[in-house]
Every structure is written in C-alpha cells, then in structure tokens.
Scaffold this motif. Structure first.
Motif, PDB file in Angstrom:
ATOM      1  N   VAL A 252      -2.352  13.529  10.475  1.00 49.80           N
ATOM      2  CA  VAL A 252      -3.269  12.392  10.552  1.00 49.80           C
ATOM      3  C   VAL A 252      -3.099  11.764  11.925  1.00 49.80           C
ATOM      4  O   VAL A 252      -1.962  11.586  12.388  1.00 49.80           O
ATOM      5  CB  VAL A 252      -2.954  11.348   9.449  1.00 49.80           C
TER       6      VAL A 252
ATOM      7  N   THR B 290      -7.759  11.765   4.485  1.00 52.34           N
ATOM      8  CA  THR B 290      -8.042  10.376   4.874  1.00 52.34           C
ATOM      9  C   THR B 290      -9.522  10.148   5.136  1.00 52.34           C
ATOM     10  O   THR B 290      -9.949   9.011   5.340  1.00 52.34           O
ATOM     11  CB  THR B 290      -7.257   9.999   6.145  1.00 52.34           C
TER      12      THR B 290
ATOM     13  N   SER C 131      -6.300  14.402   7.919  1.00 53.32           N
ATOM     14  CA  SER C 131      -7.636  13.860   8.163  1.00 53.32           C
ATOM     15  C   SER C 131      -8.675  14.866   7.691  1.00 53.32           C
ATOM     16  O   SER C 131      -8.363  16.036   7.409  1.00 53.32           O
ATOM     17  CB  SER C 131      -7.822  13.582   9.654  1.00 53.32           C
TER      18      SER C 131
ATOM     19  N   ARG D 166       0.822  -1.210   0.000  1.00 56.58           N
ATOM     20  CA  ARG D 166       0.000   0.000   0.000  1.00 56.58           C
ATOM     21  C   ARG D 166       0.858   1.264   0.000  1.00 56.58           C
ATOM     22  O   ARG D 166       0.554   2.225  -0.705  1.00 56.58           O
ATOM     23  CB  ARG D 166      -0.932  -0.007   1.219  1.00 56.58           C
TER      24      ARG D 166
ATOM     25  N   ASP E 246      -3.598   4.554   8.548  1.00 60.58           N
ATOM     26  CA  ASP E 246      -3.543   5.581   7.503  1.00 60.58           C
ATOM     27  C   ASP E 246      -2.318   6.474   7.668  1.00 60.58           C
ATOM     28  O   ASP E 246      -1.659   6.828   6.679  1.00 60.58           O
ATOM     29  CB  ASP E 246      -4.802   6.455   7.536  1.00 60.58           C
TER      30      ASP E 246
ATOM     31  N   LEU F 146      -7.321   9.678   0.174  1.00 62.00           N
ATOM     32  CA  LEU F 146      -6.136   8.847   0.359  1.00 62.00           C
ATOM     33  C   LEU F 146      -6.402   7.403  -0.035  1.00 62.00           C
ATOM     34  O   LEU F 146      -5.558   6.747  -0.666  1.00 62.00           O
ATOM     35  CB  LEU F 146      -5.655   8.913   1.810  1.00 62.00           C
ATOM     36  N   GLY F 147      -7.577   6.887   0.338  1.00 57.23           N
ATOM     37  CA  GLY F 147      -7.888   5.491   0.061  1.00 57.23           C
ATOM     38  C   GLY F 147      -7.973   5.168  -1.418  1.00 57.23           C
ATOM     39  O   GLY F 147      -7.832   4.014  -1.819  1.00 57.23           O
TER      40      GLY F 147
ATOM     41  N   SER G 196      -2.613   6.040  13.372  1.00 57.88           N
ATOM     42  CA  SER G 196      -3.481   5.051  12.728  1.00 57.88           C
ATOM     43  C   SER G 196      -2.701   4.367  11.615  1.00 57.88           C
ATOM     44  O   SER G 196      -1.585   4.762  11.268  1.00 57.88           O
ATOM     45  CB  SER G 196      -4.709   5.748  12.125  1.00 57.88           C
TER      46      SER G 196
ATOM     47  N   GLU H  13       0.839   4.438   6.576  1.00 53.81           N
ATOM     48  CA  GLU H  13       0.862   4.229   5.127  1.00 53.81           C
ATOM     49  C   GLU H  13       1.291   5.509   4.424  1.00 53.81           C
ATOM     50  O   GLU H  13       2.119   5.484   3.500  1.00 53.81           O
ATOM     51  CB  GLU H  13      -0.520   3.781   4.635  1.00 53.81           C
ATOM     52  N   ALA H  14       0.720   6.655   4.863  1.00 55.78           N
ATOM     53  CA  ALA H  14       1.062   7.935   4.242  1.00 55.78           C
ATOM     54  C   ALA H  14       2.498   8.338   4.547  1.00 55.78           C
ATOM     55  O   ALA H  14       3.239   8.781   3.654  1.00 55.78           O
ATOM     56  CB  ALA H  14       0.092   9.020   4.721  1.00 55.78           C
TER      57      ALA H  14
END
Length: 330
Positions: A59, A126, A104, A36, A64, A136-137, A62, A67-68
């Motif tokens: 963010v 996010t 976020s 990812r 997320d 983001l997803g 998390s 990953e970022a």
C-alpha cells in the motif's frame, strides 16, 4: 513490547493530536488510529488469520498503510514487505509462503503476473479492483490487541535485500527487534511528543508515531526521487511548521537548491537526518545554510545487521570535507 502498545498509550495521552496528515489534508488522530487499527485487527482475525500468518502488504505511504500495518502487528501476523518492481519478486514470494495479501487496487493486479499471489484464501484491497477481494474500509471486527509475542524471536516483518551482492536474502525482524530499534532511533534522533516530523522512510514514521510526533506524509512519489517537486515539500514543511525531517541526499538536494535560489530558510526545523547514499560536503553546507537552526546528521545502517552509524554535519565539514574533495573520502 508489541510496537502497537505505544499507540494504545498515546491514544490515551494525546488522543486529539493528529498522528498522520496526508498531502490532501486528510488526517487521523492518535485516538482514531488506535480505534481503527484495533477494529481492523479484529476484522482480520474474523477472516480466519492465525497469529504468525504471513501477509504481503503493498500500500502506498498513506493513512491506509499505517492502519493496516499497525493492525497486522497487533494481531501478530508477519508482515511481508517487498519492492514490486524488483526482478526477484516471484522468487522471493515463493520462499515466504503467504496466507493473505493486503494491497492497493493497483497492487492487486500483480496477482495476474505472479503465480505465487494466486489461490490465497484472503485478499484485502484499499481501493477498487476487478479481482475478488474484501474492502479494507469495510473490514471491521471486535477490537483486538495489542497481543504479546509468544517468544522473543517471533517474526514481525520480513523484507528482502536487493541482491546487489548475491542472491537476495530474507531479513526477519522480530517484535523485540522493532522495539529495540524504536528505542535506539527515538533516543538518537531526539524525537519528542509534540514534534512534527516529515519522514520519507516508512520505518522512520513508525518510530516517530511511537514517540508521540505528528507525521506529515510527503507530497511526492518517493519511488522516483528525481520527479519530486521541491516546492510542494517546502509548502508542507512551512504550513505544518515541521520540526524534524529525514530523507536521502537526492531528496534534500533540490529542496536546498530551491531555498537558496529564493533566499529563504526553514527556521522551524531543529533536526534534519540524511544518509543511505553518499552525502557530498556541498550538500551539507547548503543544508546548514537553509536550515540554520537544525542539527544536521548523516545516518547509515546496513540491512542485514542494522547498526546505526552517524556523524554530525559540523564534524564532516570541519574534519573530513577537505579529504573528500581531494578524492579521499566517500
């Protein structure tokens, strides 16, 4: 080495091991985190971001977030981290020259308050926000990296001091610095593949991941330690059989008190690290009682230079606790 290189190695060596576990039970394996973050780095590149571009990242702790963050480090973007509640936010933002903002849905609303966050070319969120953004997803591209930094001092992170001793200073950490820090912390903290860590500091989680440990995100709003429910944290420590943990004295004090009141202990813990503020001898005594199999250490380090100074709880209690109780220690 770019810190993302360790994730690439672990995705091969420990593909199916959980890398990060959220309080909700959502988790991601090392292989999934590698895939990812690589796709996300490719998606950011397709947005036109060039290596060295400065990207604000806001963010909550998390999956997320990591990953970022790992995607940004893979693509050699300079990640800007700050406290959005600090009184010097606008001043700090004006000094860094942002190209993009990843945050976020709630954090994206800061664009209404701070002029320096308006007019950027790229916004990635996010979650839902009524402001223009990319999700983001859904952001994905050809897998990228990890790339090698072009120079030893190529900036990876920009953070800011609190300003308690004067005007807030910008602190730049290069990829080389992060790798050196990772090596020192991993050796000092003794993290090993297969450990289960509950960290409360984002940078410690990065080091834990690079060591091959599963990271359990605390079920708490760490911006307000006073509001942390100790029973939620204790349930996580027991359910995941955490072997290591780190946090401030204010984080551990209610946990120790709750365990003492119930007469319970955490026998699976083998290492516990605390610091960043005064650690009373009484707290060390309590922690030694409720985590009987853990090596307990007090860690300190200044933001500007980040040396690591540590002392074991046994040494404090055996040699300096009496002096502190007489008002001669700190």
């Amino acid at each position: 080495m770019n810190v993302a290189g360790h994730l690439q190695r672990l995705a091969s060596e420990r593909a199916d091991q959980p890398a990060i576990v959220e309080p909700s039970g959502r988790s991601v394996t090392f292989a999934e985190l590698e895939r990812r973050s690589a796709e996300l780095a490719g998606g950011l590149a397709e947005l036109g971001l060039e290596p060295g571009a400065r990207v604000l990242l806001l963010v909550p702790m998390s999956i997320d977030l990591y990953e970022a963050l790992i995607a940004l480090l893979r693509g050699l973007y300079t990640v800007v981290l700050l406290d959005p509640s600090a009184p010097t936010v606008e001043e700090n933002l004006q000094r860094v020259g942002l190209s993009a903002f990843v945050g976020s849905g709630k954090a994206q609303l800061l664009r209404l308050k701070h002029p320096s966050l308006r007019g950027l070319d790229r916004y990635v969120s996010t979650g839902f926000t009524p402001l223009p953004h990319r999700n983001l997803g859904r952001l994905s591209g050809p897998p990228l990296g990890p790339l090698d930094p072009p120079s030893e001092d190529f900036p990876a992170l920009l953070t800011f001091t609190t300003g308690s001793t004067g005007r807030p200073k910008t602190v730049a950490r290069s990829h080389r610095f992060l790798e050196a820090q990772r090596g020192i912390l991993t050796e000092h903290m003794g993290l090993e593949p297969g450990d289960v860590d509950l960290p409360t500091l984002p940078v410690f989680l990065l080091n834990s991941l690079a060591a091959g440990a599963t990271c359990v995100l605390p079920d708490a709003d760490l911006r307000s330690v006073a509001s942390v429910d100790p029973q939620r944290i204790l349930r996580q420590l027991r359910a995941h059989r955490c072997t290591t943990t780190s946090g401030s004295p204010a984080f551990f004090a209610p946990l120790a008190a709750a365990l003492k009141a119930s007469g319970q202990t955490l026998p699976d813990l083998r290492k516990l690290f605390t610091g960043g503020a005064r650690v009373p001898p009484e707290l060390l005594e309590d922690l030694a009682q409720v985590a009987p199999n853990a090596r307990i250490e007090v860690l300190y380090g200044s933001t500007e230079a980040e040396p690591i100074a540590s002392i074991g709880a046994a040494e404090v209690l055996g040699e300096t606790a009496a002096a502190e109780r007489r008002g001669r220690g700190s």
